[in-house]
Design a protein around this motif. Structure first.
Motif, PDB file in Angstrom:
ATOM      1  N   MET A 214      -1.057  12.336  23.753  1.00 33.19           N
ATOM      2  CA  MET A 214      -2.411  12.061  23.397  1.00 33.19           C
ATOM      3  C   MET A 214      -2.645  10.562  23.521  1.00 33.19           C
ATOM      4  O   MET A 214      -1.878   9.761  23.023  1.00 33.19           O
ATOM      5  CB  MET A 214      -2.668  12.518  21.960  1.00 33.19           C
ATOM      6  CG  MET A 214      -3.955  12.028  21.429  1.00 33.19           C
ATOM      7  SD  MET A 214      -4.297  12.260  19.660  1.00 33.19           S
ATOM      8  CE  MET A 214      -3.402  13.662  19.186  1.00 33.19           C
ATOM      9  N   LYS A 215      -3.721  10.180  24.180  1.00 31.57           N
ATOM     10  CA  LYS A 215      -4.087   8.778  24.292  1.00 31.57           C
ATOM     11  C   LYS A 215      -5.061   8.422  23.180  1.00 31.57           C
ATOM     12  O   LYS A 215      -5.964   9.191  22.867  1.00 31.57           O
ATOM     13  CB  LYS A 215      -4.738   8.492  25.644  1.00 31.57           C
ATOM     14  CG  LYS A 215      -3.784   8.600  26.803  1.00 31.57           C
ATOM     15  CD  LYS A 215      -4.460   8.199  28.082  1.00 31.57           C
ATOM     16  CE  LYS A 215      -3.478   8.257  29.224  1.00 31.57           C
ATOM     17  NZ  LYS A 215      -4.075   7.792  30.462  1.00 31.57           N
ATOM     18  N   ILE A 216      -4.857   7.244  22.593  1.00 30.56           N
ATOM     19  CA  ILE A 216      -5.752   6.763  21.549  1.00 30.56           C
ATOM     20  C   ILE A 216      -6.063   5.293  21.808  1.00 30.56           C
ATOM     21  O   ILE A 216      -5.316   4.604  22.505  1.00 30.56           O
ATOM     22  CB  ILE A 216      -5.123   6.920  20.142  1.00 30.56           C
ATOM     23  CG1 ILE A 216      -3.785   6.199  20.093  1.00 30.56           C
ATOM     24  CG2 ILE A 216      -4.973   8.374  19.756  1.00 30.56           C
ATOM     25  CD1 ILE A 216      -3.217   6.085  18.719  1.00 30.56           C
ATOM     26  N   SER A 217      -7.169   4.820  21.239  1.00 29.09           N
ATOM     27  CA  SER A 217      -7.542   3.428  21.439  1.00 29.09           C
ATOM     28  C   SER A 217      -7.032   2.513  20.326  1.00 29.09           C
ATOM     29  O   SER A 217      -7.024   1.299  20.498  1.00 29.09           O
ATOM     30  CB  SER A 217      -9.062   3.298  21.548  1.00 29.09           C
ATOM     31  OG  SER A 217      -9.677   3.719  20.353  1.00 29.09           O
ATOM     32  N   ALA A 218      -6.609   3.056  19.208  1.00 30.90           N
ATOM     33  CA  ALA A 218      -6.125   2.225  18.099  1.00 30.90           C
ATOM     34  C   ALA A 218      -4.819   1.551  18.493  1.00 30.90           C
ATOM     35  O   ALA A 218      -3.869   2.208  18.905  1.00 30.90           O
ATOM     36  CB  ALA A 218      -5.926   3.080  16.852  1.00 30.90           C
ATOM     37  N   ARG A 219      -4.781   0.231  18.384  1.00 33.51           N
ATOM     38  CA  ARG A 219      -3.583  -0.520  18.761  1.00 33.51           C
ATOM     39  C   ARG A 219      -2.725  -0.905  17.570  1.00 33.51           C
ATOM     40  O   ARG A 219      -1.564  -1.249  17.718  1.00 33.51           O
ATOM     41  CB  ARG A 219      -3.979  -1.787  19.522  1.00 33.51           C
ATOM     42  CG  ARG A 219      -4.710  -1.498  20.815  1.00 33.51           C
ATOM     43  CD  ARG A 219      -3.772  -0.834  21.814  1.00 33.51           C
ATOM     44  NE  ARG A 219      -4.447  -0.581  23.072  1.00 33.51           N
ATOM     45  CZ  ARG A 219      -4.597   0.625  23.607  1.00 33.51           C
ATOM     46  NH1 ARG A 219      -4.147   1.675  22.980  1.00 33.51           N
ATOM     47  NH2 ARG A 219      -5.205   0.778  24.748  1.00 33.51           N
ATOM     48  N   ASN A 220      -3.307  -0.875  16.387  1.00 32.82           N
ATOM     49  CA  ASN A 220      -2.565  -1.241  15.183  1.00 32.82           C
ATOM     50  C   ASN A 220      -1.875  -0.001  14.634  1.00 32.82           C
ATOM     51  O   ASN A 220      -2.520   0.887  14.090  1.00 32.82           O
ATOM     52  CB  ASN A 220      -3.515  -1.835  14.135  1.00 32.82           C
ATOM     53  CG  ASN A 220      -4.226  -3.051  14.674  1.00 32.82           C
ATOM     54  OD1 ASN A 220      -3.604  -3.942  15.223  1.00 32.82           O
ATOM     55  ND2 ASN A 220      -5.531  -3.075  14.548  1.00 32.82           N
ATOM     56  N   GLN A 221      -0.563   0.067  14.811  1.00 36.91           N
ATOM     57  CA  GLN A 221       0.198   1.237  14.414  1.00 36.91           C
ATOM     58  C   GLN A 221       1.431   0.803  13.633  1.00 36.91           C
ATOM     59  O   GLN A 221       2.125  -0.121  14.033  1.00 36.91           O
ATOM     60  CB  GLN A 221       0.653   2.018  15.646  1.00 36.91           C
ATOM     61  CG  GLN A 221      -0.482   2.441  16.550  1.00 36.91           C
ATOM     62  CD  GLN A 221       0.011   3.183  17.783  1.00 36.91           C
ATOM     63  OE1 GLN A 221       1.089   3.752  17.787  1.00 36.91           O
ATOM     64  NE2 GLN A 221      -0.790   3.164  18.820  1.00 36.91           N
ATOM     65  N   LEU A 222       1.685   1.470  12.520  1.00 41.48           N
ATOM     66  CA  LEU A 222       2.879   1.219  11.730  1.00 41.48           C
ATOM     67  C   LEU A 222       3.583   2.543  11.464  1.00 41.48           C
ATOM     68  O   LEU A 222       2.974   3.486  10.968  1.00 41.48           O
ATOM     69  CB  LEU A 222       2.523   0.561  10.390  1.00 41.48           C
ATOM     70  CG  LEU A 222       1.959  -0.852  10.455  1.00 41.48           C
ATOM     71  CD1 LEU A 222       1.515  -1.295   9.062  1.00 41.48           C
ATOM     72  CD2 LEU A 222       2.990  -1.816  11.007  1.00 41.48           C
ATOM     73  N   GLU A 223       4.858   2.595  11.804  1.00 42.65           N
ATOM     74  CA  GLU A 223       5.632   3.801  11.537  1.00 42.65           C
ATOM     75  C   GLU A 223       6.277   3.664  10.163  1.00 42.65           C
ATOM     76  O   GLU A 223       6.693   2.577   9.764  1.00 42.65           O
ATOM     77  CB  GLU A 223       6.710   3.984  12.601  1.00 42.65           C
ATOM     78  CG  GLU A 223       7.436   5.306  12.476  1.00 42.65           C
ATOM     79  CD  GLU A 223       8.366   5.558  13.643  1.00 42.65           C
ATOM     80  OE1 GLU A 223       9.589   5.511  13.414  1.00 42.65           O
ATOM     81  OE2 GLU A 223       7.862   5.804  14.745  1.00 42.65           O
ATOM     82  N   GLY A 224       6.343   4.768   9.449  1.00 42.70           N
ATOM     83  CA  GLY A 224       6.947   4.732   8.127  1.00 42.70           C
ATOM     84  C   GLY A 224       7.359   6.109   7.661  1.00 42.70           C
ATOM     85  O   GLY A 224       7.244   7.097   8.385  1.00 42.70           O
TER      86      GLY A 224
ATOM     87  N   LEU B 238      -2.275   4.702  11.815  1.00 42.32           N
ATOM     88  CA  LEU B 238      -3.096   4.028  12.824  1.00 42.32           C
ATOM     89  C   LEU B 238      -4.264   3.347  12.134  1.00 42.32           C
ATOM     90  O   LEU B 238      -4.888   3.930  11.254  1.00 42.32           O
ATOM     91  CB  LEU B 238      -3.634   5.039  13.834  1.00 42.32           C
ATOM     92  CG  LEU B 238      -2.605   5.923  14.523  1.00 42.32           C
ATOM     93  CD1 LEU B 238      -3.295   6.983  15.358  1.00 42.32           C
ATOM     94  CD2 LEU B 238      -1.705   5.078  15.386  1.00 42.32           C
ATOM     95  N   PHE B 239      -4.560   2.121  12.553  1.00 39.69           N
ATOM     96  CA  PHE B 239      -5.651   1.358  11.971  1.00 39.69           C
ATOM     97  C   PHE B 239      -6.623   0.965  13.065  1.00 39.69           C
ATOM     98  O   PHE B 239      -6.223   0.436  14.089  1.00 39.69           O
ATOM     99  CB  PHE B 239      -5.134   0.066  11.324  1.00 39.69           C
ATOM    100  CG  PHE B 239      -4.116   0.312  10.271  1.00 39.69           C
ATOM    101  CD1 PHE B 239      -4.490   0.441   8.959  1.00 39.69           C
ATOM    102  CD2 PHE B 239      -2.775   0.425  10.601  1.00 39.69           C
ATOM    103  CE1 PHE B 239      -3.540   0.662   7.975  1.00 39.69           C
ATOM    104  CE2 PHE B 239      -1.827   0.650   9.632  1.00 39.69           C
ATOM    105  CZ  PHE B 239      -2.205   0.771   8.315  1.00 39.69           C
ATOM    106  N   LYS B 240      -7.890   1.215  12.820  1.00 38.15           N
ATOM    107  CA  LYS B 240      -8.922   0.772  13.746  1.00 38.15           C
ATOM    108  C   LYS B 240     -10.106   0.327  12.910  1.00 38.15           C
ATOM    109  O   LYS B 240     -10.674   1.094  12.153  1.00 38.15           O
ATOM    110  CB  LYS B 240      -9.343   1.897  14.685  1.00 38.15           C
ATOM    111  CG  LYS B 240     -10.389   1.446  15.684  1.00 38.15           C
ATOM    112  CD  LYS B 240     -10.222   2.137  16.983  1.00 38.15           C
ATOM    113  CE  LYS B 240     -11.320   1.659  17.917  1.00 38.15           C
ATOM    114  NZ  LYS B 240     -10.792   1.136  19.113  1.00 38.15           N
ATOM    115  N   ALA B 241     -10.446  -0.940  13.015  1.00 35.14           N
ATOM    116  CA  ALA B 241     -11.544  -1.482  12.221  1.00 35.14           C
ATOM    117  C   ALA B 241     -12.258  -2.568  13.010  1.00 35.14           C
ATOM    118  O   ALA B 241     -11.646  -3.263  13.821  1.00 35.14           O
ATOM    119  CB  ALA B 241     -11.011  -2.063  10.916  1.00 35.14           C
ATOM    120  N   SER B 242     -13.529  -2.705  12.764  1.00 35.95           N
ATOM    121  CA  SER B 242     -14.276  -3.760  13.437  1.00 35.95           C
ATOM    122  C   SER B 242     -14.082  -5.096  12.757  1.00 35.95           C
ATOM    123  O   SER B 242     -14.328  -6.140  13.348  1.00 35.95           O
ATOM    124  CB  SER B 242     -15.768  -3.394  13.476  1.00 35.95           C
ATOM    125  OG  SER B 242     -16.240  -3.207  12.149  1.00 35.95           O
ATOM    126  N   SER B 243     -13.633  -5.074  11.489  1.00 34.41           N
ATOM    127  CA  SER B 243     -13.351  -6.331  10.800  1.00 34.41           C
ATOM    128  C   SER B 243     -12.299  -6.094   9.728  1.00 34.41           C
ATOM    129  O   SER B 243     -12.147  -4.986   9.227  1.00 34.41           O
ATOM    130  CB  SER B 243     -14.612  -6.902  10.173  1.00 34.41           C
ATOM    131  OG  SER B 243     -15.083  -6.048   9.152  1.00 34.41           O
TER     132      SER B 243
END
Length: 67
Positions: free
Chosen positions: A1-11, A57-62
């Motif tokens: 699956m492709k996603i646009s969120a670039r901020n990713q943390l595995e835990g 996954l984190f996606k935020a405008s600010s």
């Protein structure tokens, strides 16, 4: 699956508190604690259990910081 969120943390899931509609999922990501609120349907569909490895996954405008 492709996603646009670039901020990713595995835990690892260290706690789950299920409520009547949502669940609070607590993740240990390399010594940092991340808490996510997800629907009970998502919890079940994804098969998330304590001890499971997940990716947050984190996606935020600010992002706001306070010191």
């Amino acid at each position: 699956m492709k996603i646009s969120a670039r901020n990713q943390l595995e835990g690892r899931v260290v706690a789950i508190e299920a409520g009547p509609i949502n669940a609070k999922v607590v993740i240990d990501a390399g010594g940092q604690t991340i808490t996510s609120i997800i629907s009970l349907d998502a919890l079940e569909e994804l098969g998330i259990k304590e001890g499971a490895t997940v990716t947050a996954l984190f996606k935020a405008s600010s992002v706001l910081l306070m010191a």
